[in-house]
Design a protein around this motif. Structure first.
Motif, mmCIF file in Angstrom:
data_model
loop_
_atom_site.group_PDB
_atom_site.id
_atom_site.type_symbol
_atom_site.label_atom_id
_atom_site.label_comp_id
_atom_site.label_asym_id
_atom_site.label_seq_id
_atom_site.Cartn_x
_atom_site.Cartn_y
_atom_site.Cartn_z
ATOM 1 N N CYS A 23 -8.933 -33.695 28.828
ATOM 2 C CA CYS A 23 -7.662 -33.088 29.201
ATOM 3 C C CYS A 23 -7.852 -31.583 29.229
ATOM 4 O O CYS A 23 -8.484 -31.012 28.344
ATOM 5 C CB CYS A 23 -6.584 -33.489 28.205
ATOM 6 S SG CYS A 23 -6.357 -35.288 28.115
ATOM 7 N N SER A 25 -7.148 -27.420 29.408
ATOM 8 C CA SER A 25 -6.476 -26.520 28.482
ATOM 9 C C SER A 25 -5.486 -25.625 29.224
ATOM 10 O O SER A 25 -5.073 -24.600 28.718
ATOM 11 C CB SER A 25 -7.512 -25.672 27.752
ATOM 12 O OG SER A 25 -8.384 -25.086 28.692
ATOM 13 N N SER A 28 0.964 -27.449 30.287
ATOM 14 C CA SER A 28 1.659 -28.628 30.805
ATOM 15 C C SER A 28 2.565 -28.254 31.962
ATOM 16 O O SER A 28 3.029 -27.120 32.059
ATOM 17 C CB SER A 28 2.532 -29.254 29.719
ATOM 18 O OG SER A 28 1.766 -29.536 28.590
ATOM 19 N N CYS A 100 -3.674 -37.974 29.783
ATOM 20 C CA CYS A 100 -3.433 -36.533 29.640
ATOM 21 C C CYS A 100 -2.048 -36.255 30.228
ATOM 22 O O CYS A 100 -1.927 -35.488 31.200
ATOM 23 C CB CYS A 100 -4.466 -35.706 30.395
ATOM 24 S SG CYS A 100 -6.202 -36.057 30.038
ATOM 25 N N ASP A 103 -0.473 -32.822 31.639
ATOM 26 C CA ASP A 103 -1.457 -31.736 31.596
ATOM 27 C C ASP A 103 -1.720 -31.237 33.012
ATOM 28 O O ASP A 103 -1.930 -32.024 33.921
ATOM 29 C CB ASP A 103 -2.776 -32.208 30.975
ATOM 30 C CG ASP A 103 -2.685 -32.276 29.463
ATOM 31 O OD1 ASP A 103 -1.691 -31.764 28.908
ATOM 32 O OD2 ASP A 103 -3.599 -32.839 28.847
ATOM 33 N N LYS A 104 -1.731 -29.909 33.139
ATOM 34 C CA LYS A 104 -1.964 -29.333 34.471
ATOM 35 C C LYS A 104 -3.384 -29.584 34.943
ATOM 36 O O LYS A 104 -3.646 -29.598 36.144
ATOM 37 C CB LYS A 104 -1.713 -27.826 34.434
ATOM 38 C CG LYS A 104 -0.246 -27.453 34.463
ATOM 39 C CD LYS A 104 -0.089 -25.955 34.684
ATOM 40 C CE LYS A 104 1.346 -25.638 35.038
ATOM 41 N NZ LYS A 104 1.539 -24.190 35.275
ATOM 42 N N ALA A 106 -7.168 -31.804 34.298
ATOM 43 C CA ALA A 106 -7.894 -32.894 33.639
ATOM 44 C C ALA A 106 -9.139 -33.225 34.441
ATOM 45 O O ALA A 106 -9.204 -32.952 35.651
ATOM 46 C CB ALA A 106 -7.017 -34.136 33.516
ATOM 47 N N SER A 125 -6.778 -29.105 38.690
ATOM 48 C CA SER A 125 -6.438 -27.937 37.888
ATOM 49 C C SER A 125 -5.526 -27.018 38.683
ATOM 50 O O SER A 125 -5.527 -27.050 39.916
ATOM 51 C CB SER A 125 -7.728 -27.189 37.532
ATOM 52 O OG SER A 125 -7.449 -25.920 36.985
#
Ligand SMILES: *[C@@H]1O[C@H](CO)[C@@H](O)[C@H](O)[C@H]1NC(C)=O
Ligand SMILES: *[C@@H]1O[C@H](CO)[C@@H](O)[C@H](O)[C@H]1NC(C)=O
Ligand SMILES: *[C@@H]1O[C@H](CO)[C@@H](O)[C@H](O)[C@H]1NC(C)=O
Ligand SMILES: *[C@@H]1O[C@H](CO)[C@@H](O)[C@H](O)[C@H]1NC(C)=O
Ligand SMILES: *[C@@H]1O[C@H](CO)[C@@H](O)[C@H](O)[C@H]1NC(C)=O
Ligand SMILES: *[C@@H]1O[C@H](CO)[C@@H](O)[C@H](O)[C@H]1NC(C)=O
Ligand SMILES: *[C@@H]1O[C@H](CO)[C@@H](O)[C@H](O)[C@H]1NC(C)=O
Ligand SMILES: *[C@@H]1O[C@H](CO)[C@@H](O)[C@H](O)[C@H]1NC(C)=O
Length: 298
Positions: A23, A25, A28, A100, A103-104, A106, A125
């Motif tokens: 996932c 960093s 979100s 994930c 999550d923006k 992954a 991403s």
């Protein structure tokens, strides 16, 4: 009872398993927002675009800053069946959303349990440099390693030399392959070793070679004698095993003089069926949030 059930689960032929997801960093996204709909747009078209590409690769951006989403997908180079490629990438999107959530960014390395059924790589991403082929070739943000816990028996230094020689040859072939940056090689050593290397085809030969060489450089004295291993980053990956896990070897080599002596009997693992071998092929967790090894039966 539970033990028996678990054993049965492990021995069953399994449809598919995700090897790993990392996932990102990048924070979100908000529910029902523009980022989510841009990601959904990519999830609906990228799988078919990757599978219909001669290189089994697609990269795309959906939407505009600050909600732009960038994604790339690559299927393993021996796919003969583009349905399998499309399904693998689509399943990877779903897997990312499950594991994930929101999550923006992954990365998913999706592999099938059947040794000969190819897998795929998916990354997405919101970072603007994400699709730049030369970006982040040296970072560990998408690094994932999985090692068989068993060792190849024999003289460790000789085995290590053979494995390095094999992986180096495979990476050179992959980098030199302009069609798919993909190669498989077999080494007639004791035991016979099989390896695969692949880069995303948007890398130059030099960047592909550098990407793979960095991964091979991570194979140390401990891991180079393992019965098998895989190292992935987003843009390249290598794998070796003591069994054939791909369609067909593209080249056969012999170890140079300092490598293994003639066969003294093959590893016992050689004779096990794929599902049993899977049980013994325990994967070590390294740098991952979650490793899915239990099949989803529903
Ligand atoms: C998002 O949309 C779904 C379906 O339209 C709705 O059920 C859900 O409540 C919405 N969530 C938010 C946070 O707006
Ligand atoms: C898929 O391919 C079509 C046709 O080339 C293109 O218009 C579209 O933007 C692509 N989408 C993705 C997500 O790759
Ligand atoms: C490159 O990879 C493709 C796809 O796997 C394969 O068919 C082709 O023979 C390879 N080309 C070379 C020059 O090795
Ligand atoms: C192609 O792959 C799909 C699953 O991804 C499978 O159902 C189908 O039988 C395969 N077709 C061939 C010709 O191998
Ligand atoms: C490189 O990776 C880091 C995190 O691993 C990310 O923050 C950065 O934006 C990336 N750079 C590019 C150019 O993609
Ligand atoms: C990436 O990981 C490898 C293997 O664990 C390590 O040797 C290397 O120093 C790491 N590189 C960076 C930039 O952290
Ligand atoms: C070898 O590499 C593995 C995987 O990255 C790592 O866990 C281990 O610590 C390394 N061993 C040595 C002796 O460097
Ligand atoms: C594999 O070899 C390493 C030394 O490289 C040793 O520490 C380890 O115990 C061995 N593992 C097995 C399962 O034999």
């Amino acid at each position: 009872m539970l033990g028996v059930l678990l054993l049965l689960l492990l021995l069953m032929p399994l449809p598919a398993t995700a090897t790993a997801q990392l996932c990102g960093s990048g924070g979100s996204y908000v529910a029902n927002g523009t980022y989510e709909s841009n990601l959904a747009a990519l999830a609906s078209t990228l799988p078919a675009n990757a599978s219909s590409s001669p290189q089994l690769f697609a990269a795309a951006t959906a939407g505009q800053s600050p909600d732009a989403v960038h994604a790339l997908a690559l299927c393993r180079g021996d796919f003969a069946n583009d349905t399998a490629c499309r399904d693998c990438v689509a399943a990877s999107f779903q897997h990312a959303q499950r594991t994930c959530p929101s999550d923006k960014a992954a990365t998913v390395y999706y592999e099938y349990d059947n040794d000969q059924r190819p897998g795929c790589v998916l990354g997405f991403s919101g970072d603007d440099g994400f699709l730049n082929p030369a970006a982040n070739l040296t970072g560990n943000g998408t690094l994932f390693q999985a090692w068989n816990t068993g060792n190849i028996s024999g003289v460790a230094s000789v085995i290590a030399a053979g494995v390095h020689e094999l992986l180096t040859a495979t990476s050179e072939d992959a980098a030199a392959n302009v069609t798919r940056r993909y190669a498989t090689v077999v080494m007639d050593s004791a035991p016979t070793l099989y390896s695969l290397a692949q880069c995303t085809p948007d890398l130059s030969a030099g960047d592909c070679q550098a990407c793979l060489q960095r991964l091979i450089g991570m194979v140390n004295a401990t891991t180079s004698v393992r019965l098998g291993g895989r190292i992935f980053v987003l843009r390249c990956n290598v794998r070796f095993e003591t069994f054939m896990f791909f369609d067909h070897p593209m080249r056969r080599i012999s170890p140079s003089s300092n490598a293994p002596a003639p066969p003294t009997g093959k590893s016992t693992l050689w004779f096990l069926s794929p599902s049993i071998r899977r049980c013994t092929n325990t994967i070590e967790r390294l740098q991952i949030h979650l490793l899915v090894v239990v099949p989803i039966l529903i």
